[in-house]
Design a protein around this motif. Structure first.
Motif, short mmCIF file in Angstrom:
data_model
loop_
_atom_site.label_atom_id
_atom_site.label_comp_id
_atom_site.label_asym_id
_atom_site.label_seq_id
_atom_site.Cartn_x
_atom_site.Cartn_y
_atom_site.Cartn_z
N HIS A 28 15.57 24.25 -21.31
CA HIS A 28 15.64 23.71 -22.67
C HIS A 28 16.28 22.33 -22.62
CE1 HIS A 28 16.04 23.79 -27.08
NE2 HIS A 28 17.24 23.26 -26.88
N GLU A 29 15.57 21.33 -23.14
CA GLU A 29 16.09 19.97 -23.17
C GLU A 29 15.73 19.33 -24.51
OE1 GLU A 29 14.66 17.66 -19.91
OE2 GLU A 29 15.11 19.19 -18.41
N VAL A 30 16.60 18.46 -25.00
CA VAL A 30 16.28 17.65 -26.17
C VAL A 30 15.73 16.33 -25.65
CG1 VAL A 30 17.17 16.54 -28.24
CG2 VAL A 30 18.09 18.76 -27.53
N VAL A 31 14.44 16.14 -25.83
CA VAL A 31 13.76 14.99 -25.23
C VAL A 31 13.28 13.97 -26.25
CG1 VAL A 31 13.03 16.35 -23.24
CG2 VAL A 31 11.51 16.17 -25.24
N GLY A 32 13.37 14.28 -27.52
CA GLY A 32 12.87 13.36 -28.53
C GLY A 32 11.36 13.30 -28.53
N ARG A 33 10.81 12.25 -27.95
CA ARG A 33 9.35 12.08 -27.92
C ARG A 33 8.77 12.24 -26.52
NH1 ARG A 33 7.55 9.73 -32.67
NH2 ARG A 33 9.18 8.93 -34.05
N GLY A 34 9.50 12.79 -25.58
CA GLY A 34 9.03 12.85 -24.21
C GLY A 34 8.43 14.16 -23.78
N HIS A 35 7.86 14.93 -24.73
CA HIS A 35 7.33 16.25 -24.39
C HIS A 35 6.24 16.21 -23.33
CE1 HIS A 35 8.96 16.53 -28.51
NE2 HIS A 35 9.31 17.76 -28.16
N ALA A 36 5.30 15.29 -23.48
CA ALA A 36 4.14 15.26 -22.58
C ALA A 36 4.57 15.06 -21.13
CB ALA A 36 3.18 14.16 -23.01
N GLU A 37 5.59 14.25 -20.91
CA GLU A 37 6.05 13.97 -19.55
C GLU A 37 6.88 15.10 -18.97
OE1 GLU A 37 4.92 10.45 -21.69
OE2 GLU A 37 6.51 11.91 -22.15
N ARG A 38 7.61 15.81 -19.81
CA ARG A 38 8.55 16.81 -19.30
C ARG A 38 8.00 18.23 -19.27
NH1 ARG A 38 10.97 18.52 -16.08
NH2 ARG A 38 13.11 19.28 -16.01
N LEU A 39 7.03 18.53 -20.13
CA LEU A 39 6.61 19.92 -20.30
C LEU A 39 6.05 20.55 -19.03
CD1 LEU A 39 6.17 22.38 -22.06
CD2 LEU A 39 3.98 21.39 -22.79
N VAL A 40 5.09 19.90 -18.38
CA VAL A 40 4.44 20.51 -17.22
C VAL A 40 5.43 20.76 -16.08
CG1 VAL A 40 2.70 20.18 -15.42
CG2 VAL A 40 2.15 19.66 -17.80
N PRO A 41 6.32 19.81 -15.75
CA PRO A 41 7.32 20.11 -14.72
C PRO A 41 8.23 21.29 -15.10
CG PRO A 41 7.18 17.75 -15.05
CD PRO A 41 6.37 18.38 -16.14
N MET A 42 8.58 21.40 -16.37
CA MET A 42 9.42 22.51 -16.81
C MET A 42 8.69 23.84 -16.64
SD MET A 42 11.27 20.89 -20.18
CE MET A 42 12.28 22.32 -20.53
N ILE A 43 7.41 23.86 -16.96
CA ILE A 43 6.62 25.07 -16.79
C ILE A 43 6.58 25.47 -15.32
CG2 ILE A 43 4.29 26.06 -16.93
CD1 ILE A 43 3.91 24.42 -19.50
N GLY A 44 6.39 24.48 -14.46
CA GLY A 44 6.38 24.77 -13.02
C GLY A 44 7.68 25.34 -12.54
N GLU A 45 8.81 24.80 -13.05
CA GLU A 45 10.11 25.29 -12.65
C GLU A 45 10.34 26.74 -13.08
OE1 GLU A 45 12.80 22.58 -14.48
OE2 GLU A 45 12.05 20.83 -13.40
N VAL A 46 9.85 27.10 -14.25
CA VAL A 46 10.08 28.43 -14.80
C VAL A 46 9.12 29.47 -14.24
CG1 VAL A 46 9.87 29.80 -16.92
CG2 VAL A 46 11.18 27.67 -16.93
N VAL A 47 7.84 29.09 -14.12
CA VAL A 47 6.83 30.06 -13.71
C VAL A 47 6.83 30.30 -12.21
CG1 VAL A 47 4.34 30.50 -13.59
CG2 VAL A 47 5.35 29.60 -15.69
N GLY A 48 6.88 29.23 -11.42
CA GLY A 48 6.82 29.40 -9.97
C GLY A 48 5.55 30.12 -9.55
N ASP A 49 5.69 31.20 -8.79
CA ASP A 49 4.54 31.98 -8.34
C ASP A 49 4.29 33.22 -9.21
OD1 ASP A 49 4.18 30.24 -6.18
OD2 ASP A 49 5.60 31.36 -4.93
#
Length: 212
Positions: A28-49
Motif C-alpha cells: 500500500h502506497e500513496v502515489v498521487g498520480r503514479g498508479h500506472a507506473e507503480r501498480l504492475v511492480p506491486m502486483i508482481g511483488e505480492v503475487v509472485g508464483d
C-alpha cells in the motif's frame, strides 16, 4: 482460493492477496498520480508464483485515471490468467475498514475527495453491512448536512472539518487488504468505472453532436 485485490481509485495504490479472509501479502502506497507506473511492480511483488483464482478491483468513485488504470489491469490479468474479475466500490471498502477498526460503531459516513470542490458522500450501517443511501457528489456544505450525526471517515473529511472542526472523523484512503471485510454481495460489481459525476473531458464525437 487466492484472490488478487487491486486498489487504485484514489491517491492510494495498493494490492493484496487474500485467501479465506486472511491477507497473504499486501502493498500500500500513496502515489498521487503514479498508479500506472507503480501498480504492475506491486502486483508482481505480492503475487509472485501464486496461482490466482479471481481478481477484485475498486471501480470507484474517485480518480478518473486511477479507476481506469486499475480496471484495465484487472481485466488484462483476468484475460491472461483465465480467471473471473469482479468489482467493489470505494465507499464500501472504506466503510468496511471503519467498522472493523471500531466494532461498536453502528453507522458511519464515507466522505471522499471528489472534484470541482465537491466530495463524494455515502452513509453505511454496520449490521447488516449495507449502504443507507446512494452516494452523491456534494458541496462541503451540503455534505455536512447529509452526514448528520454520523461518524465521518475518508480523505474528504478534511473539507468538512473546515466547516465543523469538532466533527468526529478519521482521514483514510481505501486499502486493498480491507476488501477482506466486505460481505460477498459487495464484491460482485461488474468491473466497469463508477465515476460519481460527469467527466470533465467530453469526447470529440459528443462535442460535435452537441454542436449540431
Amino acid at each position: 482460493m487466492p484472490i488478487l485485490v487491486i486498489e487504485t481509485a484514489t491517491a492510494a495504490c495498493s494490492v493484496a492477496l487474500l485467501e479465506a479472509g486472511a491477507v497473504l501479502a499486501s502493498r500500500h502506497e500513496v502515489v498521487g498520480r503514479g498508479h500506472a507506473e507503480r501498480l504492475v511492480p506491486m502486483i508482481g511483488e505480492v503475487v509472485g508464483d501464486t496461482a490466482i483464482d479471481a481478481i477484485l478491483v475498486d471501480c470507484g468513485p474517485g480518480s478518473f485515471t486511477g479507476i481506469r488504470v486499475g480496471i484495465a489491469a484487472a481485466r488484462g490479468l483476468g484475460l491472461g490468467w483465465g480467471v473471473p474479475v469482479a468489482g467493489y466500490s470505494a465507499p464500501a471498502v472504506i466503510a468496511a475498514a471503519g467498522f472493523a477498526a471500531d466494532r461498536t460503531r453502528e453507522t458511519l459516513a464515507v466522505v471522499m475527495e471528489g472534484g470541482h470542490g465537491e466530495v463524494f458522500v455515502q452513509c453505511f450501517a454496520a449490521t447488516p453491512f449495507a449502504a443507507i443511501g446512494p452516494f452523491a457528489s456534494l458541496t462541503p456544505e451540503a455534505a455536512l448536512a447529509a452526514v448528520g450525526r454520523h461518524y465521518v471517515i475518508g480523505d474528504g473529511a478534511r473539507r468538512l472539518m473546515a466547516l465543523a472542526p469538532d466533527l468526529p472523523h478519521a482521514l483514510a484512503l481505501p486499502e486493498a487488504a480491507a476488501a477482506r471485510w466486505l460481505p460477498a454481495e459487495h464484491t460482485q460489481l461488474a468491473p466497469t468505472p463508477i465515476y460519481g459525476r460527469a467527466p470533465d473531458a467530453i469526447p470529440a464525437a459528443e462535442r460535435a453532436a452537441r454542436a449540431r
